[in-house]
Design an enzyme around this catalytic site. Structure first.
Site, PDB file in Angstrom:
ATOM      1  N   CYS A  78       8.034 -15.435  13.852  1.00 20.43           N
ATOM      2  CA  CYS A  78       6.870 -14.551  14.040  1.00 20.43           C
ATOM      3  C   CYS A  78       7.236 -13.121  13.637  1.00 20.43           C
ATOM      4  O   CYS A  78       7.524 -12.867  12.477  1.00 20.43           O
ATOM      5  CB  CYS A  78       6.345 -14.660  15.470  1.00 20.43           C
ATOM      6  SG  CYS A  78       4.726 -13.913  15.704  1.00 20.43           S
ATOM      7  N   HIS A 178       5.097 -20.416  15.675  1.00 23.39           N
ATOM      8  CA  HIS A 178       6.083 -20.566  16.754  1.00 23.39           C
ATOM      9  C   HIS A 178       6.537 -22.018  16.822  1.00 23.39           C
ATOM     10  O   HIS A 178       5.856 -22.838  17.433  1.00 23.39           O
ATOM     11  CB  HIS A 178       5.472 -20.117  18.084  1.00 23.39           C
ATOM     12  CG  HIS A 178       5.314 -18.645  18.169  1.00 23.39           C
ATOM     13  ND1 HIS A 178       6.286 -17.824  18.680  1.00 23.39           N
ATOM     14  CD2 HIS A 178       4.331 -17.830  17.748  1.00 23.39           C
ATOM     15  CE1 HIS A 178       5.899 -16.565  18.596  1.00 23.39           C
ATOM     16  NE2 HIS A 178       4.707 -16.544  18.028  1.00 23.39           N
ATOM     17  N   GLU A 180       8.783 -23.289  18.577  1.00 24.32           N
ATOM     18  CA  GLU A 180       9.078 -23.663  19.976  1.00 24.32           C
ATOM     19  C   GLU A 180       7.805 -23.991  20.748  1.00 24.32           C
ATOM     20  O   GLU A 180       7.861 -24.471  21.877  1.00 24.32           O
ATOM     21  CB  GLU A 180       9.865 -22.529  20.654  1.00 24.32           C
ATOM     22  CG  GLU A 180       9.083 -21.282  21.037  1.00 24.32           C
ATOM     23  CD  GLU A 180       8.783 -20.314  19.882  1.00 24.32           C
ATOM     24  OE1 GLU A 180       8.994 -20.690  18.715  1.00 24.32           O
ATOM     25  OE2 GLU A 180       8.324 -19.197  20.166  1.00 24.32           O
TER      26      GLU A 180
END
Lengths: 196, 255
Positions: A78, A178, A180
């Site tokens: 990001c 993202h 994750e």
């Protein structure tokens, strides 16, 4: 040890949680020496490009640059990816790493900003991070600025125009989404980075 | 193309998931961590955990519940309820939340929105607005403290204000529809969604797939949230997404 770089802003727990889940030795650290000596370096995304100015003040900027020079794999997520460029319209006075030329830009006024949610990325066959994924996969995005397409773009996304969803050069990788937070697809991307 | 998000909400009281009809008459629906994982596996795009009694009873959010839920969750995770200060928010982020949802505390002090946004980014700040149609039916009023306290604030004006304070998203609950299963309030959702430039999550009233179609098409919602229809198996997320997809609404499918 994978160093997750902590520069005093934002939330790093999610990245640590995902790498723990995948079974990789990792630590959140703000110590330039630990970053310099890490086997891999992850720079997570936080809210504002201006917050990356803390990397310069704390010596982390130099430590990351040294690690990259040594050939240590680097992943920016990001804002961490945006920092790999020279600058961002979000905070013109803050310098990025400058690994990639150019400036991150605001989304056009024709779309709501921030760009929040799940969007499809189109990944090129050459990318090492996306090798095990379908050419078109959903990833979770949340950002108000984005990098334009250029020669090191390896995945693109469409929102008010096309922008770089992922960039890659040698052992340096950046993802605007993202991983994750992108479910199974995202975990696969992180796993690929951890074994490169 | 950016897809419309389907968000599964866990209303938590005393560490267990409950769901009220118009905020009362709670009944037990299970363990938050297990339910969150199950919802993620079946295609939820995001999980919201609301500690519904935290503000009311002046307790801090159940951080251990947040931690346990976050551990196995790799999709966005929002936590709300009882977050009154920047420190409360920081503790929730440390426990593994990606976003905090604030409501009463923001109404009491709108600067709290700005403070959290400056430290954690706007993307991490969801402002929840509980709105109830006024008696004259001309506007909606924002309520605080889990729908217990009227604020005399116009919900649409408040939505604009939270955007200017730095909120990243608005979680808009229709108190009139909440728990009724009679459909989202599309008028309310559209009025707010068209007044701001940040994403609006519609909440309150989901009873079936057609309600989601309506709130995306007519309500201009960016995301829609529901609780009980998912927990009790009235509607499977998989079926919902397939139906939305067949109606031409872009959703994340297959997940």
């Amino acid at each position: 040890m994978i160093a997750i770089v902590d520069y005093g802003a934002g939330n790093l727990v999610s990245v640590k949680k995902a790498l723990d889940w995948l079974g990789h030795d990792c630590a959140i650290t703000s110590d330039p020496e630990r970053v310099r000596n890490a086997t891999r370096v992850v720079l997570p995304g936080v809210g504002h490009f201006g917050s990356t100015a803390a990397l310069g003040r704390s010596g982390l900027h130099g430590a990351i640059a040294d690690a990259i020079d040594r050939g240590v794999p680097f992943l920016g997520i990001c804002v961490g990816m945006q920092w790999m460029f020279e600058s961002s319209q979000e905070s013109p006075e803050t310098s990025g790493l400058g690994l990639f030329h150019g400036e991150c830009e605001r989304f056009p006024a024709t779309v709501k900003s921030p760009h929040v949610g799940w969007n499809q990325i189109e990944a090129g066959a050459s990318s090492r991070l996306f090798r095990d994924l379908p050419a078109s996969s959903f990833m979770y995005f949340t950002h108000s600025f984005c990098a334009p397409l250029f020669e090191d773009t390896v995945a693109c996304c469409e929102y008010g125009g096309r922008f770089s969803a992922a960039v890659e050069r040698d052992h340096c990788f950046g993802v605007q989404f993202h991983p994750e937070k992108s479910g199974e697809n995202g975990l696969k991307v992180l796993e690929k980075f951890c074994v490169i | 193309m950016l897809t419309k998000r389907i968000i599964a909400c866990l209303d938590v009281d005393g560490g267990r998931v409950v769901k009220g009809v118009q905020f009362t008459n709670l009944r037990d629906a299970g363990d938050p961590a297990e339910l969150a994982k199950a919802h993620a596996a079946s295609g939820a795009d995001e999980i919201v955990l609301l500690d519904i009694s935290a503000t009311h009873e002046r307790r801090t959010t159940l951080l251990d519940t947040v931690c346990r839920t976050a551990r196995q969750l790799f999709i966005p995770f929002t936590v709300g309820g009882g977050i009154r200060t920047l420190e409360d928010a920081a503790a929730v982020f440390s426990a593994g939340a990606d976003k905090v949802s604030i409501n009463s505390a923001a109404l009491a002090d709108p600067e709290l929105i700005t403070h959290i946004a400056e430290r954690f980014g706007s993307q991490a700040v969801v402002v929840a607005i509980d709105a109830k149609r006024s008696k004259n039916e001309l506007h909606w009023e924002a309520f605080a403290r889990g729908g217990r306290t009227a604020t005399a604030r116009d919900a649409v004006a408040w939505a604009r204000q939270v955007e200017s304070c730095g909120a990243g998203e608005i979680l808009l609950t229709s108190m009139d529809r909440d728990g009724t299963g009679s459909g989202f309030d599309c008028d309310l959702t559209r009025t707010v969604a068209d007044s701001v430039r940040i994403p609006v999550i519609a909440s309150g009233g989901a009873g079936g797939a057609q309600h989601f179609v309506e709130v995306f098409r007519e309500g201009h919602a960016d995301a829609a949230l529901a609780a009980s229809i998912f927990h009790y198996g009235f509607s499977r997320l998989v079926d919902l997404k397939q139906q939305l997809s067949s109606e031409g609404i872009a959703v994340r499918w297959p997940c």
